[in-house]
Design a protein around this motif. Structure first.
Motif, PDB file in Angstrom:
ATOM      1  N   GLY A 151       0.823  -1.207   0.000  1.00  0.00           N
ATOM      2  CA  GLY A 151       0.000   0.000   0.000  1.00  0.00           C
ATOM      3  C   GLY A 151       0.852   1.250   0.000  1.00  0.00           C
ATOM      4  O   GLY A 151       2.075   1.197   0.032  1.00  0.00           O
ATOM      5  N   SER A 152       0.160   2.365  -0.020  1.00  0.00           N
ATOM      6  CA  SER A 152       0.892   3.621  -0.034  1.00  0.00           C
ATOM      7  C   SER A 152       1.214   4.071   1.377  1.00  0.00           C
ATOM      8  O   SER A 152       2.054   4.909   1.596  1.00  0.00           O
ATOM      9  N   SER A 153       0.468   3.518   2.316  1.00  0.00           N
ATOM     10  CA  SER A 153       0.602   3.986   3.683  1.00  0.00           C
ATOM     11  C   SER A 153       1.734   3.227   4.349  1.00  0.00           C
ATOM     12  O   SER A 153       1.516   2.328   5.133  1.00  0.00           O
ATOM     13  N   ASP A 180      -4.082   9.813  10.077  1.00  0.00           N
ATOM     14  CA  ASP A 180      -4.949  10.239   8.974  1.00  0.00           C
ATOM     15  C   ASP A 180      -6.319   9.578   8.951  1.00  0.00           C
ATOM     16  O   ASP A 180      -7.227  10.075   8.279  1.00  0.00           O
ATOM     17  N   ARG A 181      -6.467   8.426   9.602  1.00  0.00           N
ATOM     18  CA  ARG A 181      -7.718   7.678   9.481  1.00  0.00           C
ATOM     19  C   ARG A 181      -8.245   7.289  10.858  1.00  0.00           C
ATOM     20  O   ARG A 181      -7.470   7.093  11.782  1.00  0.00           O
ATOM     21  N   LEU A 237       0.495  -6.021   7.433  1.00  0.00           N
ATOM     22  CA  LEU A 237       0.508  -4.556   7.548  1.00  0.00           C
ATOM     23  C   LEU A 237       1.265  -4.172   8.824  1.00  0.00           C
ATOM     24  O   LEU A 237       1.198  -4.883   9.820  1.00  0.00           O
ATOM     25  N   ASP A 276      -2.707   5.392  10.366  1.00  0.00           N
ATOM     26  CA  ASP A 276      -2.490   5.938   9.030  1.00  0.00           C
ATOM     27  C   ASP A 276      -2.988   4.986   7.956  1.00  0.00           C
ATOM     28  O   ASP A 276      -2.982   5.329   6.777  1.00  0.00           O
ATOM     29  N   ASP A 277      -3.430   3.796   8.337  1.00  0.00           N
ATOM     30  CA  ASP A 277      -3.991   2.839   7.379  1.00  0.00           C
ATOM     31  C   ASP A 277      -5.390   2.453   7.872  1.00  0.00           C
ATOM     32  O   ASP A 277      -5.531   1.890   8.958  1.00  0.00           O
ATOM     33  N   PRO A 278      -6.421   2.752   7.083  1.00  0.00           N
ATOM     34  CA  PRO A 278      -7.777   2.459   7.564  1.00  0.00           C
ATOM     35  C   PRO A 278      -8.003   0.971   7.831  1.00  0.00           C
ATOM     36  O   PRO A 278      -8.787   0.618   8.707  1.00  0.00           O
ATOM     37  N   GLN A 279      -7.309   0.119   7.086  1.00  0.00           N
ATOM     38  CA  GLN A 279      -7.508  -1.318   7.307  1.00  0.00           C
ATOM     39  C   GLN A 279      -7.028  -1.719   8.699  1.00  0.00           C
ATOM     40  O   GLN A 279      -7.599  -2.597   9.341  1.00  0.00           O
ATOM     41  N   VAL A 327      -9.744  -0.396  11.173  1.00  0.00           N
ATOM     42  CA  VAL A 327     -10.931  -1.255  11.084  1.00  0.00           C
ATOM     43  C   VAL A 327     -10.665  -2.613  11.729  1.00  0.00           C
ATOM     44  O   VAL A 327     -11.508  -3.154  12.447  1.00  0.00           O
ATOM     45  N   SER A 363       0.054  10.976   5.687  1.00  0.00           N
ATOM     46  CA  SER A 363       0.988   9.890   5.477  1.00  0.00           C
ATOM     47  C   SER A 363       1.006   9.472   4.020  1.00  0.00           C
ATOM     48  O   SER A 363       1.911   8.810   3.578  1.00  0.00           O
ATOM     49  N   SER A 364      -0.054   9.831   3.311  1.00  0.00           N
ATOM     50  CA  SER A 364      -0.176   9.372   1.949  1.00  0.00           C
ATOM     51  C   SER A 364       0.584  10.318   1.042  1.00  0.00           C
ATOM     52  O   SER A 364       0.030  11.165   0.375  1.00  0.00           O
ATOM     53  N   ASP A 404      -5.030   2.543  -3.294  1.00  0.00           N
ATOM     54  CA  ASP A 404      -5.501   1.981  -2.030  1.00  0.00           C
ATOM     55  C   ASP A 404      -6.924   2.355  -1.655  1.00  0.00           C
ATOM     56  O   ASP A 404      -7.537   1.700  -0.811  1.00  0.00           O
ATOM     57  N   ARG A 405      -7.450   3.432  -2.229  1.00  0.00           N
ATOM     58  CA  ARG A 405      -8.769   3.915  -1.781  1.00  0.00           C
ATOM     59  C   ARG A 405      -9.669   4.169  -2.971  1.00  0.00           C
ATOM     60  O   ARG A 405      -9.207   4.510  -4.054  1.00  0.00           O
ATOM     61  N   ASP A 464      -4.666   7.137  -3.813  1.00  0.00           N
ATOM     62  CA  ASP A 464      -4.032   6.673  -2.581  1.00  0.00           C
ATOM     63  C   ASP A 464      -4.427   7.523  -1.381  1.00  0.00           C
ATOM     64  O   ASP A 464      -4.067   7.207  -0.259  1.00  0.00           O
ATOM     65  N   PHE A 502     -11.752   1.133   1.208  1.00  0.00           N
ATOM     66  CA  PHE A 502     -10.512   1.581   1.845  1.00  0.00           C
ATOM     67  C   PHE A 502      -9.334   0.650   1.704  1.00  0.00           C
ATOM     68  O   PHE A 502      -8.229   1.007   2.043  1.00  0.00           O
ATOM     69  N   ARG A 535      -7.584  -1.895  -1.086  1.00  0.00           N
ATOM     70  CA  ARG A 535      -7.666  -2.616  -2.352  1.00  0.00           C
ATOM     71  C   ARG A 535      -7.497  -4.105  -2.072  1.00  0.00           C
ATOM     72  O   ARG A 535      -6.683  -4.508  -1.257  1.00  0.00           O
ATOM     73  N   LEU A 538      -2.862  -8.014  -0.936  1.00  0.00           N
ATOM     74  CA  LEU A 538      -3.414  -7.637   0.381  1.00  0.00           C
ATOM     75  C   LEU A 538      -4.578  -8.561   0.731  1.00  0.00           C
ATOM     76  O   LEU A 538      -4.907  -9.478  -0.015  1.00  0.00           O
ATOM     77  N   VAL A 544     -16.472  -0.813   5.009  1.00  0.00           N
ATOM     78  CA  VAL A 544     -17.228  -0.868   6.269  1.00  0.00           C
ATOM     79  C   VAL A 544     -18.145   0.339   6.253  1.00  0.00           C
ATOM     80  O   VAL A 544     -17.677   1.474   6.166  1.00  0.00           O
TER      81      VAL A 544
END
Lengths: 427, 427
Positions: A43-45, A67-68, A128, A190-193, A196, B44-45, B67-68, B190, B219, B221, B232, B358
């Protein structure tokens, strides 16, 4: 209750069913010891930040805003005992100490257990990094006393005076199901995954003991909490949080964020009070407003975020400067900047930590979007409440926002290594 | 209709109200020329990738999956003429060519216009880079012929044979309001704020001409589309997209993704067909399933994503290998891997580009979560439909998923510099 929880039944966290004293022994075991955190190359994060769960204060308050966000409010199930509530807070603390280190919720985790049993961890964050995850746990007013006066967990005498029920504010259109809650968890990353994954697994650990009441995803932090962070923009398109309290302002943080031993609840020393407000923006109306109207509403220019009294983003607003057209002050007295300014609120400040949200669209094709406002303060009676009352009464912005969710939580102090969040409450 | 659109009324994009021929002259003007893109130092992105809007194919298909996601389906308003529809596609193309370069939707943008008028751009992406934004525009079956046979825009004879109505699949529980649409826009980036900004502003440009029918944020990929990307995990906790068609597999992409001139609609040459399926996962049920059951359902191991017939993630599944316990094949014939494998589908492949989602939680406290499945294929009649029929009929995964949204769109070829997406359709 623990019979109905897959995790608890099997005692996987080494806590549940062993009693409080024994349970604590399990905390911190295996953190950082059982498997290396593999790099997230996809990912980018690529944020490799990681913040400790244990400490004097909980992380996720003055921590540089990630960020998230995934925020969740929970209700404790009927019939849960005081000890079971304690065990839940212990389980959450243990799991959070692992998650924030980039680990699965238990040493067995997503894939190391028996083929015949459900995995301890749901697995979507494997591979991650911690991605700056913080897990911040809070307790709501209803944990102490219900509306009918029931003292559910023997905590009524421990309720901090600052943990008030928020008053009704002019214009509030609150949705009961998106408000309140016995407990809360704020997961920022910084990563929504990663955020979550944390909420999902902590909800799962709570199974049978507490259930999700409402939850909110946010995707763009609207406030900087450290001086090194750029000010980002909210969905009005304006920079937000320019005048926020910053972590480096230690005097302001001590004065306005951290509860002290003498504040009326000794167990909250080093903690704080979190106010959450889900503010839907009527963005179509806003988008039809002229640039001049938008700037007058905010009290700043849209391009740079400078106060309309002049200067640059970080110039202090000067409410005495006249408008160039001679029609009154450059910054309208009912602008957001004027009404929210400490000068007009007996010096009261807030540490804001809000996020933008978009929850799809409504049946009329309008984006269901806005600001999920989060702030930490030492005492909402002297800080959030009077500021919000001033705003609700006369803020020019009121035309463009609708408050639909509201909650307040006491955020206990951080846990010491091997301890758990809430320990001082039950001591 | 354009009277009710703020942007169109003022002709800010240099397109609307000037007729088709003149409108095209405005395209591409000012892209990259009017203001520098400032770096995004705060989040962060930090992705500085930027993809061209113009080209033989639209970006956002074989582009390395960002990623988004913010995806939106639109309905064209009653009374909109063919020419107004053309103008909308021109406006969208022009704005998208700027947005993907990290610019506001017009040279005047968020802050450069008159104080007396609403800004052209809503502004929340100011200061953010392009962050790999792609904007991919599509047209749905209902644009060509409505259910009652009305030829709304004189396009009935231009409808590609491959732009079918998707059949009902066993177990479908589709929500009409989350399905279909005359037009679609897929915005991938991203940075979610950049994707949201694109959909918001393109929706705004459509005001009075087309309105949001449904939209979806994603959120994480779930599919790699290039060899350089790590695989991922989806919210089942399994790696997803290991066997996906990759951009580097040019023969497979030409065979299975891009429509050709001889496919029945010459105007679609270089385009593709997008199928969107909103798949809610019953994650609480999944989370209670044993690791063995989960692996059997998928046909791969959870830790590494290797097929249960052995090897590593990228080892080809061998459906002839017996299980070590002697109880049949190692990979169950009704596992997801077996049913979706090209060998069992006459060689049919899909370029998948899905995202995790989500959407909060339901009133029972269950996360409303799952997979927003997106795939591109050359002809859904030979690719998506038979594969999905096989899955819907006997996939062991069916117990854990519920398809609630569905749509298909023709994705026209890319626009040449100064052209617009859909130009070949109306030629």
């Amino acid at each position: 209750m623990t019979d109905s929880s897959g995790l608890s039944r099997r005692g996987l966290l080494g806590l549940v069913g062993t009693g409080v004293g024994a349970g604590v022994l399990g905390l911190g075991l295996g953190v950082g010891a059982d498997r290396a955190v593999t790099a997230h190359a996809g990912g980018s994060s690529g944020a490799s930040a990681s913040y400790p769960f244990f400490g004097r204060h909980q992380s996720g308050i003055v921590t540089a805003a990630q960020d998230r966000l995934h925020f969740a409010a929970f209700d404790v199930a009927d019939g849960v005992s005081r000890n079971e509530l304690i065990e839940l807070l212990q389980d959450w603390s243990y799991a959070a100490s692992r998650l924030t280190a980039g680990l699965d919720v238990s040493p067995t985790g997503a894939t190391g257990g028996s083929l015949a049993a459900p995995p301890d961890d749901t697995g979507e964050a494997r591979g991650l990094p911690a991605a700056g995850l913080t897990v911040t746990i809070g307790v709501g007013p209803t944990l102490f006393t219900t509306a009918d006066g029931t003292d559910r967990f023997g905590l009524a005498s421990r309720r901090p005076p600052a943990l008030i029920e928020l008053p009704h504010f002019s214009g509030d259109q609150l949705i009961e199901a998106a408000s309140g809650g016995d407990l809360c968890i704020q997961a920022c990353s910084d990563d929504p995954q990663v955020a979550v994954h944390a909420i999902r697994n902590l909800s799962r650990i709570a199974f049978g003991r507490a259930s999700l009441r409402w939850s909110q995803l946010g995707f763009g932090r609207t406030s900087s909490t450290t001086r090194g962070q750029t000010t980002l923009r909210n969905l009005f398109g304006f920079k937000d949080g320019t005048a926020n309290v910053k972590a480096e302002d230690t005097a302001a943080v001590d004065e306005g964020v951290w509860a002290a031993a003498g504040d009326g609840a000794g167990w909250m020393a080093g903690g704080s009070y979190l106010v959450a407000r889900k503010i839907r923006m009527t963005i179509e109306t806003w988008d039809h407003a002229s640039l001049g109207e938008q700037q007058t509403v905010i009290g700043r220019d849209k391009a740079e975020g400078a106060p309309l009294s002049g200067g640059t983003e970080f110039t202090e607003p000067d409410f005495t400067v006249a408008a160039t057209d001679g029609g009154g002050p450059a910054i309208a007295p009912d602008s957001h900047v004027a009404l929210a300014h400490p000068r007009n609120n007996d010096g009261a400040t807030l540490l804001r930590r809000g996020y933008n949200f978009v929850d799809g669209n409504d049946e009329l094709g309008r984006l269901n979007a806005g600001l999920f406002f989060l702030c930490f303060n030492r005492d909402a009676r002297r800080q959030f409440v009077p500021i919000q009352q001033a705003l609700a009464r006369s803020d020019r912005m009121s035309e463009y926002v609708k408050h639909v969710g509201s909650a307040i939580f006491a955020i206990p102090p951080g846990a010491s290594e091997g301890g758990w969040v809430g320990e001082t409450l039950f001591a």
